[in-house]
Structures are given as structure tokens and as C-alpha cells.
Design an enzyme around this catalytic site. Structure first.
Site, short mmCIF file in Angstrom:
data_model
loop_
_atom_site.label_atom_id
_atom_site.label_comp_id
_atom_site.label_asym_id
_atom_site.label_seq_id
_atom_site.Cartn_x
_atom_site.Cartn_y
_atom_site.Cartn_z
N CYS A 24 0.81 -1.21 0.00
CA CYS A 24 0.00 0.00 0.00
C CYS A 24 0.84 1.26 0.00
CB CYS A 24 -0.91 0.01 1.22
SG CYS A 24 -2.50 -0.71 0.87
N GLY A 93 -0.49 3.98 1.57
CA GLY A 93 -1.26 4.25 0.36
C GLY A 93 -2.74 4.01 0.56
N CYS A 94 -3.09 2.97 1.29
CA CYS A 94 -4.50 2.66 1.54
C CYS A 94 -5.14 3.73 2.41
CB CYS A 94 -4.62 1.29 2.19
SG CYS A 94 -4.01 -0.04 1.13
N THR A 95 -4.37 4.30 3.31
CA THR A 95 -4.88 5.38 4.15
C THR A 95 -5.10 6.64 3.33
OG1 THR A 95 -3.80 4.45 6.11
CG2 THR A 95 -4.38 6.78 6.20
N ALA A 98 -8.31 6.07 1.35
CA ALA A 98 -9.52 6.13 2.18
C ALA A 98 -9.80 7.55 2.65
CB ALA A 98 -9.37 5.18 3.37
#
Length: 195
Positions: A24, A93-95, A98
Site C-alpha cells: 500500500c 497508500g491505503c490510508t 480512504a
């Protein structure tokens, strides 16, 4: 020679573990991003069916949400729905991805979008991610990878690759992103939803 071999094994394992966690860290489309690299030999990866394309019927899957509720995708017909897949809760990256959706939430709602994030972590992990970043949308528990398989999203080392699907009001795929830049994700979705 024996001591070198002994040292190489833990080092190799550490590097492999770091590579997994980095899934991520970079946008999928970035050179050297984890989603662009083939799975390493011996890594578990789902057999890759041909990607879904615009015009295909969205799979009628049951989504199990972080709070235990279940939503059948077909029950959302008449609404635009974003189903986005991401590797792991609370990683860089996922944060970013989101939080971008969270920050654009008013615009997403104005465009009439329902949003569901999907990854293979459990409900407890999803709940903690939602609470930490005040995410206004549900996260789908896909521990067995069934939702990922239904959307033809590859799993690499049991983590979903970063892909997104915009489903139109007619229940058909309207737009597909097989490479997603977490920073630009929300803007791209809004543009497609309004088209």
C-alpha cells in the site's frame, strides 16, 4: 559458507515481509509499485480471470460489512455504487486513498454514490481503520477472497490488488480502474460518476 547461508535466510524473509507490507505504500500505477510487479515465485496468487470491463454485469455478491450487516449488490440497483479493493487497512497508500474518499464524501454523496471498500482483513481491523480515520463508508470483510474473485481482482500473498469498479444504476459496470493512484482516486471517481 554455512554461516552465510544461515544469515541469508532470515534476511531474505525480512525483505519478503517488508515487500508485503509495502503493498500500500505506492500507487499501483507508479513504476515499481507493488501492484505492477508479478508475484514472486512461491507467492500465493489467485488465477487471473480476464478483468471485468465497462458494460459487464456487476457480480451479484453478498457483501459482509465490518459491523456484521450483509448487503446484496443487486439490492443496490438504481444507485451508482463504487466497490474499491485495497490491500491492507492502515497502511500508507491505503490510508491516503480512504482519506481522499472521506474528504470528498459530500461530493460523492451529491453524485449519488454508495461506497464500499473491500480488503481481506477481518471486521476488527476494518472497525479500527474506520474509527482511526473517521471513514463515513463501510468496509467489506473479504477474508476468503470470494468478493475479490467475483470481481476478478487478483490476490497477491492473500492481499487484494488495488482496483476500483463504478457500477451504474442499471447494475452494469460503468468504469473500471485496474491501476489506481490513491491521491487521484476520488477525483477520477467523481468525474466518471458525473459522466
Amino acid at each position: 559458507m554455512k554461516s552465510r547461508k544461515h544469515l541469508a535466510s532470515p534476511l531474505g524473509a525480512a525483505i519478503a515481509a517488508l515487500a508485503l507490507l509495502a503493498g500500500c505504500n505506492e500507487p499501483a500505477g507508479a513504476p515499481g509499485g507493488a501492484a505492477d510487479k508479478p508475484a514472486q515465485a512461491g507467492a500465493s496468487e489467485t488465477a487471473q480471470a480476464a478483468p471485468l470491463r465497462p458494460g459487464d454485469a456487476a457480480p451479484d455478491v453478498k457483501l459482509t460489512l465490518h459491523d456484521g450487516r450483509e448487503v446484496s449488490l443487486s439490492s443496490l440497483q438504481g444507485k451508482q455504487v463504487l466497490v474499491y479493493f485495497y490491500p491492507k487497512d492502515d497502511t500508507p497508500g491505503c490510508t491516503v486513498q480512504a482519506k481522499g474518499l472521506r474528504d470528498g464524501w459530500a461530493d460523492l454523496q451529491a453524485a449519488g454514490l454508495e461506497v464500499y471498500g473491500v480488503s481481506t482483513q477481518d471486521a476488527q481491523s476494518h472497525q479500527a481503520f474506520i474509527e482511526k480515520y473517521e471513514l463515513p463508508f463501510p468496509l467489506v470483510v473479504d477474508a476468503d477472497g470470494a468478493v475479490s474473485r467475483a470481481f476478478h481482482v487478483p490476490l497477491r500473498n492473500d492481499f487484494a490488488t488495488r482496483q476500483s469498479f463504478l457500477i451504474g444504476k442499471d447494475g452494469k459496470i460503468k468504469q473500471v480502474w485496474l491501476e489506481v493512484d490513491p491521491k487521484e482516486h476520488t477525483a477520477a471517481i467523481l468525474a466518471a460518476a458525473k459522466s
